[in-house]
Design a protein around this motif. Structure first.
Motif, PDB file in Angstrom:
ATOM      1  N   TYR A 190       0.518  -1.105   0.247  1.00 56.40           N
ATOM      2  CA  TYR A 190       0.357   0.238   0.430  1.00 56.40           C
ATOM      3  C   TYR A 190       0.897   1.138  -0.168  1.00 56.40           C
ATOM      4  CZ  TYR A 190      -4.037   3.084   1.587  1.00 56.40           C
ATOM      5  OH  TYR A 190      -5.310   3.641   1.147  1.00 56.40           O
ATOM      6  N   CYS A 191       0.509   2.598  -0.770  1.00 58.48           N
ATOM      7  CA  CYS A 191       1.297   3.278  -1.456  1.00 58.48           C
ATOM      8  C   CYS A 191       0.697   4.861  -1.312  1.00 58.48           C
ATOM      9  CB  CYS A 191       2.027   3.307  -2.179  1.00 58.48           C
ATOM     10  SG  CYS A 191       2.885   4.636  -2.980  1.00 58.48           S
ATOM     11  N   ASP A 192       1.428   5.224   0.019  1.00 59.86           N
ATOM     12  CA  ASP A 192      -0.058   6.761   1.080  1.00 59.86           C
ATOM     13  C   ASP A 192       1.539   7.464   1.136  1.00 59.86           C
ATOM     14  OD1 ASP A 192      -1.268   8.583   0.664  1.00 59.86           O
ATOM     15  OD2 ASP A 192      -2.779   7.411   2.021  1.00 59.86           O
ATOM     16  N   GLU A 193       0.988   8.590   1.483  1.00 56.60           N
ATOM     17  CA  GLU A 193       2.023   9.433   2.336  1.00 56.60           C
ATOM     18  C   GLU A 193       2.234   9.214   4.037  1.00 56.60           C
ATOM     19  OE1 GLU A 193       1.613  13.045   0.807  1.00 56.60           O
ATOM     20  OE2 GLU A 193       3.151  12.613  -1.024  1.00 56.60           O
ATOM     21  N   PRO A 194       0.990   8.713   4.616  1.00 54.79           N
ATOM     22  CA  PRO A 194       0.670   8.711   5.678  1.00 54.79           C
ATOM     23  C   PRO A 194       2.033   7.646   6.395  1.00 54.79           C
ATOM     24  CG  PRO A 194      -1.438   8.745   5.007  1.00 54.79           C
ATOM     25  CD  PRO A 194       0.079   9.181   3.987  1.00 54.79           C
ATOM     26  N   THR A 195       2.826   7.777   7.745  1.00 51.33           N
ATOM     27  CA  THR A 195       3.740   7.525   7.623  1.00 51.33           C
ATOM     28  C   THR A 195       3.386   5.953   8.454  1.00 51.33           C
ATOM     29  OG1 THR A 195       5.589   8.705   7.953  1.00 51.33           O
ATOM     30  CG2 THR A 195       6.052   6.578   8.711  1.00 51.33           C
ATOM     31  N   PHE A 196       2.063   6.219   9.406  1.00 54.75           N
ATOM     32  CA  PHE A 196       1.535   5.195  10.087  1.00 54.75           C
ATOM     33  C   PHE A 196       0.123   4.723   9.703  1.00 54.75           C
ATOM     34  CE2 PHE A 196       4.991   7.555  12.915  1.00 54.75           C
ATOM     35  CZ  PHE A 196       5.848   6.653  13.355  1.00 54.75           C
ATOM     36  N   ASP A 197      -0.438   3.926  10.217  1.00 50.51           N
ATOM     37  CA  ASP A 197      -1.920   3.503  10.130  1.00 50.51           C
ATOM     38  C   ASP A 197      -2.690   4.089  10.370  1.00 50.51           C
ATOM     39  OD1 ASP A 197      -0.916   2.569  12.438  1.00 50.51           O
ATOM     40  OD2 ASP A 197      -1.985   0.737  12.697  1.00 50.51           O
ATOM     41  N   GLU A 198      -3.031   5.300  10.245  1.00 53.21           N
ATOM     42  CA  GLU A 198      -4.196   6.286  10.596  1.00 53.21           C
ATOM     43  C   GLU A 198      -5.324   6.304  10.023  1.00 53.21           C
ATOM     44  OE1 GLU A 198      -3.085  10.293   9.478  1.00 53.21           O
ATOM     45  OE2 GLU A 198      -0.858   9.965   9.918  1.00 53.21           O
ATOM     46  N   ASP A 199      -5.802   4.816   9.277  1.00 55.26           N
ATOM     47  CA  ASP A 199      -7.186   5.053   8.668  1.00 55.26           C
ATOM     48  C   ASP A 199      -7.207   3.540   8.585  1.00 55.26           C
ATOM     49  OD1 ASP A 199      -9.675   4.937   7.139  1.00 55.26           O
ATOM     50  OD2 ASP A 199      -9.092   6.939   5.937  1.00 55.26           O
ATOM     51  N   LEU A 200      -7.610   3.025   9.547  1.00 52.99           N
ATOM     52  CA  LEU A 200      -7.881   1.453   9.319  1.00 52.99           C
ATOM     53  C   LEU A 200      -8.687   1.474   8.034  1.00 52.99           C
ATOM     54  CD1 LEU A 200      -7.512  -1.094  10.501  1.00 52.99           C
ATOM     55  CD2 LEU A 200      -9.480  -0.680  12.353  1.00 52.99           C
ATOM     56  N   THR A 239       7.461  -2.349   9.776  1.00 54.98           N
ATOM     57  CA  THR A 239       6.756  -3.142   9.043  1.00 54.98           C
ATOM     58  C   THR A 239       7.850  -3.012   7.834  1.00 54.98           C
ATOM     59  OG1 THR A 239       4.931  -1.762   7.736  1.00 54.98           O
ATOM     60  CG2 THR A 239       4.692  -3.797   8.788  1.00 54.98           C
ATOM     61  N   GLY A 240       7.333  -4.195   6.721  1.00 57.60           N
ATOM     62  CA  GLY A 240       8.605  -3.725   5.735  1.00 57.60           C
ATOM     63  C   GLY A 240       8.780  -3.268   4.354  1.00 57.60           C
ATOM     64  N   HIS A 241       6.690  -3.175   4.383  1.00 59.42           N
ATOM     65  CA  HIS A 241       6.411  -2.683   3.246  1.00 59.42           C
ATOM     66  C   HIS A 241       4.924  -2.139   4.067  1.00 59.42           C
ATOM     67  CE1 HIS A 241       8.450  -4.953   0.523  1.00 59.42           C
ATOM     68  NE2 HIS A 241       8.022  -6.060   1.213  1.00 59.42           N
ATOM     69  N   GLY A 242       4.526  -1.133   3.440  1.00 63.78           N
ATOM     70  CA  GLY A 242       3.014  -0.039   3.785  1.00 63.78           C
ATOM     71  C   GLY A 242       3.450   0.820   4.900  1.00 63.78           C
ATOM     72  N   PRO A 243       2.149   1.440   5.249  1.00 61.74           N
ATOM     73  CA  PRO A 243       2.442   2.377   6.462  1.00 61.74           C
ATOM     74  C   PRO A 243       2.926   1.333   7.899  1.00 61.74           C
ATOM     75  CG  PRO A 243       0.201   1.853   6.176  1.00 61.74           C
ATOM     76  CD  PRO A 243       0.905   1.062   4.972  1.00 61.74           C
ATOM     77  N   LEU A 244       3.414   1.488   8.630  1.00 65.90           N
ATOM     78  CA  LEU A 244       3.965   1.882  10.294  1.00 65.90           C
ATOM     79  C   LEU A 244       2.924   1.276  11.015  1.00 65.90           C
ATOM     80  CD1 LEU A 244       6.776   2.218   8.570  1.00 65.90           C
ATOM     81  CD2 LEU A 244       7.727   3.053  10.697  1.00 65.90           C
ATOM     82  N   LEU A 245       2.649   0.110  12.044  1.00 64.68           N
ATOM     83  CA  LEU A 245       1.249  -0.647  13.102  1.00 64.68           C
ATOM     84  C   LEU A 245       1.814   0.502  13.800  1.00 64.68           C
ATOM     85  CD1 LEU A 245       1.053  -3.690  12.109  1.00 64.68           C
ATOM     86  CD2 LEU A 245       0.494  -1.510  10.382  1.00 64.68           C
ATOM     87  N   GLN A 246       1.165   1.327  14.446  1.00 67.94           N
ATOM     88  CA  GLN A 246       0.637   2.178  15.595  1.00 67.94           C
ATOM     89  C   GLN A 246      -0.600   2.511  16.336  1.00 67.94           C
ATOM     90  OE1 GLN A 246       2.971   6.503  16.468  1.00 67.94           O
ATOM     91  NE2 GLN A 246       3.963   5.696  16.565  1.00 67.94           N
ATOM     92  N   TYR A 247      -1.183   3.007  15.306  1.00 66.94           N
ATOM     93  CA  TYR A 247      -2.373   3.653  15.808  1.00 66.94           C
ATOM     94  C   TYR A 247      -3.266   2.007  15.759  1.00 66.94           C
ATOM     95  CZ  TYR A 247      -1.132   7.978  14.731  1.00 66.94           C
ATOM     96  OH  TYR A 247      -0.906   9.753  14.313  1.00 66.94           O
ATOM     97  N   HIS A 248      -2.912   0.828  15.278  1.00 69.79           N
ATOM     98  CA  HIS A 248      -4.338  -0.054  14.743  1.00 69.79           C
ATOM     99  C   HIS A 248      -4.031  -1.311  15.334  1.00 69.79           C
ATOM    100  CE1 HIS A 248      -7.172   2.628  13.988  1.00 69.79           C
ATOM    101  NE2 HIS A 248      -6.839   3.335  12.784  1.00 69.79           N
ATOM    102  N   ARG A 249      -2.468  -0.736  15.811  1.00 71.03           N
ATOM    103  CA  ARG A 249      -1.259  -2.313  16.540  1.00 71.03           C
ATOM    104  C   ARG A 249      -1.497  -3.835  17.137  1.00 71.03           C
ATOM    105  NH1 ARG A 249       0.867  -3.410  20.594  1.00 71.03           N
ATOM    106  NH2 ARG A 249       0.944  -1.391  21.117  1.00 71.03           N
ATOM    107  N   ARG A 250      -2.119  -3.696  17.303  1.00 68.70           N
ATOM    108  CA  ARG A 250      -2.930  -4.543  18.644  1.00 68.70           C
ATOM    109  C   ARG A 250      -4.000  -5.179  18.128  1.00 68.70           C
ATOM    110  NH1 ARG A 250      -2.435  -1.530  22.821  1.00 68.70           N
ATOM    111  NH2 ARG A 250      -0.513  -2.053  24.820  1.00 68.70           N
ATOM    112  N   GLU A 251      -5.117  -4.470  16.999  1.00 71.87           N
ATOM    113  CA  GLU A 251      -5.862  -4.893  16.466  1.00 71.87           C
ATOM    114  C   GLU A 251      -5.122  -5.772  15.672  1.00 71.87           C
ATOM    115  OE1 GLU A 251      -9.989  -3.854  14.109  1.00 71.87           O
ATOM    116  OE2 GLU A 251      -9.579  -2.443  15.242  1.00 71.87           O
TER     117      GLU A 251
END
Length: 576
Positions: A190-200, A239-251
């Motif tokens: 997944y390619c987008d500018e946000p670094t983290f998983d803001e929008d699940l 992660t090695g691909h896509g956004p980093l998981l922080q906001y929804h990491r546990r889920e």
């Protein structure tokens, strides 16, 4: 703080947008995200809807570490940015999460800039890298639980995560920042500018699709990695691909666990025990590779890195057991071996191998114990007295394939009976020629009877062949490999078909008694062939139980101009 640079690069007549992004994701920790906006296919595995990213990380303690590099298509952009962020001459460590080219594509370039760097990786990763960079380098092999102190609180712990999704994968946990670097696991294309998983909601479809394509086949390995992660207090999954998981990491981790638990219940399982010393792990992974070709799940267990309760549970679930002989002096391994013997039952298959260590558990007395319990031997014991070469690896691969086919024979028969009679008769009306594919790599060779062959292109001249995933020759037909397509002659093929259709023991010479001559590409030409075509594999497409191997034609010759090709008419369409 985020910095962006952007360029346009032309490849294969398509304009690809390649963007670099840097982001401070934690204390003294920088992510370098290589955004590939227009990529529409990831290797041969699956199509992409939203491009992909390749993530690399810098950790600054008293010592300086780089976690992974990136894809070679970013070479100029990445190296220019990296040398602007750090002085390569001050780089102490290069941590390799695994050696797939999208993460290690610039390792050789980094070594050129930082020849003093120590490469950190699993034993298998270091071996793979040696074959990739073809030069000496400083390295340190790490196992599960090993630690590396960078100073200033950045103490790194390594977590073994084999088969996620390559055999050499490790995770890296930084105790100061509570960031876990997981490479392919928990990522997404997944390619987008946000670094983290803001929008699940925006990413969850790609997250699940990625799991299904890459992680689902290794569900048990996913569960083992999650179990090792549970003791760590995580803040971020890098992660090695896509956004980093922080906001929804546990889920998202919980979803991985739920999906994997559901998949593991349906898998046919082989538990494979090995040791880290000698060549045991190399043989184990070669055997595992053969097993996984058949769609059977493999759980790799280090004798020294497991608990009796975990072993009892796995052995109870397993359809097959493969044991690499542990050292007699290793009391921990001997206790686990006793647990395996106590938990094994007569419905299982068993196989043993030995790497020739002087202190190994004797293989034949142990073989007798399992036979007394009633286990069926999947393949004869493999005894290795020297360093593994390609021939030995092929023996192990083919032995694993034999085991997997034995365990799935009932499933195969069930599938054959499952098709509608009218449909199977209709499919059976599709006729094909008869061919023998032959291939050679170094000192080892292989062959396969083929009928699903067709010309697939005119410019360049190309052919397509359907090859079942569990065929031994499959490992000879990867991109860049060469082979010969031998065309069989009408009314003069039965003896060749009979010979090549018989079941060969692992490592046996498939050409014994057959007259052959070497082709230009080194593969055998069967002298009795009506014609032969020399080919080079250009691409592969994965289907459910076959690979479609597309190859360009390099040379060929017809022996008899007025003779027809042998034709195969099937009666049904759901098996050969």
């Amino acid at each position: 703080m985020v910095a962006l640079t952007q360029t346009n690069q032309t490849t294969r007549a398509n304009t690809e947008r390649l963007t670099l992004q840097t982001s401070e994701i934690a204390s003294e920790t920088t992510a370098i995200r290589c955004l590939d906006w227009d990529r529409d296919r990831f290797d041969i595995e699956f199509g992409l809807q939203n491009g992909t990213t390749y993530n690399s990380f810098i950790i600054r303690g008293d010592k300086l570490a780089l976690v992974d590099t990136t894809h070679a298509k970013f070479r100029h952009l990445y190296l220019e940015l990296l040398t602007g962020l750090i002085n390569p001459k001050q780089l102490d460590y290069l941590i390799i999460s695994h050696t797939e080219p999208d993460h290690s594509g610039l390792v050789k370039d980094v070594l050129a800039l930082a020849p003093q760097v120590t490469v950190i990786g699993a034993k298998v990763a270091i071996q793979f890298l040696g074959n990739m960079v073809h030069q000496p380098f400083e390295y340190q092999i790490v196992k599960n639980g090993d630690r590396l102190d960078l100073g200033n609180g950045h103490q790194l712990e390594f977590v073994s995560a084999p088969n996620l999704h390559w055999p050499d994968t490790i995770f890296t946990f930084d105790y100061k920042t509570q960031v876990l670097y997981t490479c392919d696991a928990f990522g997404m294309h997944y390619c987008d500018e946000p670094t983290f998983d803001e929008d699940l909601e925006l990413i969850e479809a790609d997250f699940e699709y990625y799991y299904d394509c890459l992680m689902k086949p290794n569900a048990r390995s996913v569960l083992a990695a999650i179990k090792r992660m549970r003791k760590l207090e995580l803040e971020t999954i890098a992660t090695g691909h896509g956004p980093l998981l922080q906001y929804h990491r546990r889920e998202l981790v919980d979803r991985y666990q739920q999906w994997s638990q559901a998949q593991a219940k349906t898998d046919t399982l082989v538990v494979l025990f090995y040791s880290e010393y000698g060549y045991s792990d190399e043989l184990a992974r070669a055997i595992a590779q053969g097993i996984t070709k058949t769609g059977v799940a493999v759980e790799l267990i280090d004798w020294n890195d497991t608990e009796p309760q975990e072993v009892r549970e796995l052995v109870a679930q397993a359809a097959g057991l493969v044991l690499g002989m542990p050292a007699q002096s290793n009391t921990e391994a001997q206790a686990i071996l006793s647990t395996v013997l106590a938990a094994a039952h007569h419905k299982q298959a068993i196989a043993l191998f030995e790497v020739g260590g002087g202190e190994d558990e004797p293989i034949y007395p142990l073989r007798n114990k399992f036979q007394e319990i009633g286990l069926s031997e999947a393949f004869p014991p493999i005894l290795i007295k020297q360093a593994p070469d390609r021939a030995i690896e092929q023996i192990c691969d083919e032995a694993g394939t034999d085991l997997g086919q034995w365990l799935t024979r009932d499933r195969t028969i069930k599938k054959m009976k499952a098709i509608d009679n009218s449909l199977e008769r209709a499919l059976g009306r599709i006729s094909n020629g008869l061919y023998i594919i032959t291939a050679r790599k170094g000192d080892i060779s292989s062959a396969m009877v083929a009928s699903w062959v067709t010309q697939a292109s005119l410019k360049p001249l190309g052919i397509a062949i359907a090859v079942a995933k569990d065929r031994a020759i499959e490992s000879f037909l990867h991109i860049g490999d060469s082979f010969v397509l031998n065309v069989l002659e009408e009314d003069n093929y039965q003896h060749l078909i009979k010979h090549f259709l018989k079941r060969f023991p692992p490592g046996a010479d498939r050409f014994e008694g057959i007259e052959i001559v070497p082709a230009t590409n080194g593969s055998p030409i069967i002298a009795e062939s009506l014609a032969y075509i020399e080919c080079e594999v250009s691409n592969r497409l994965e289907c459910s139980d076959h690979w479609i191997v597309y190859s360009t034609v390099k040379a060929g010759r017809v022996a008899k101009l007025d003779v027809l090709t042998a034709v195969h008419h099937r009666k049904v369409g759901n098996h050969y």
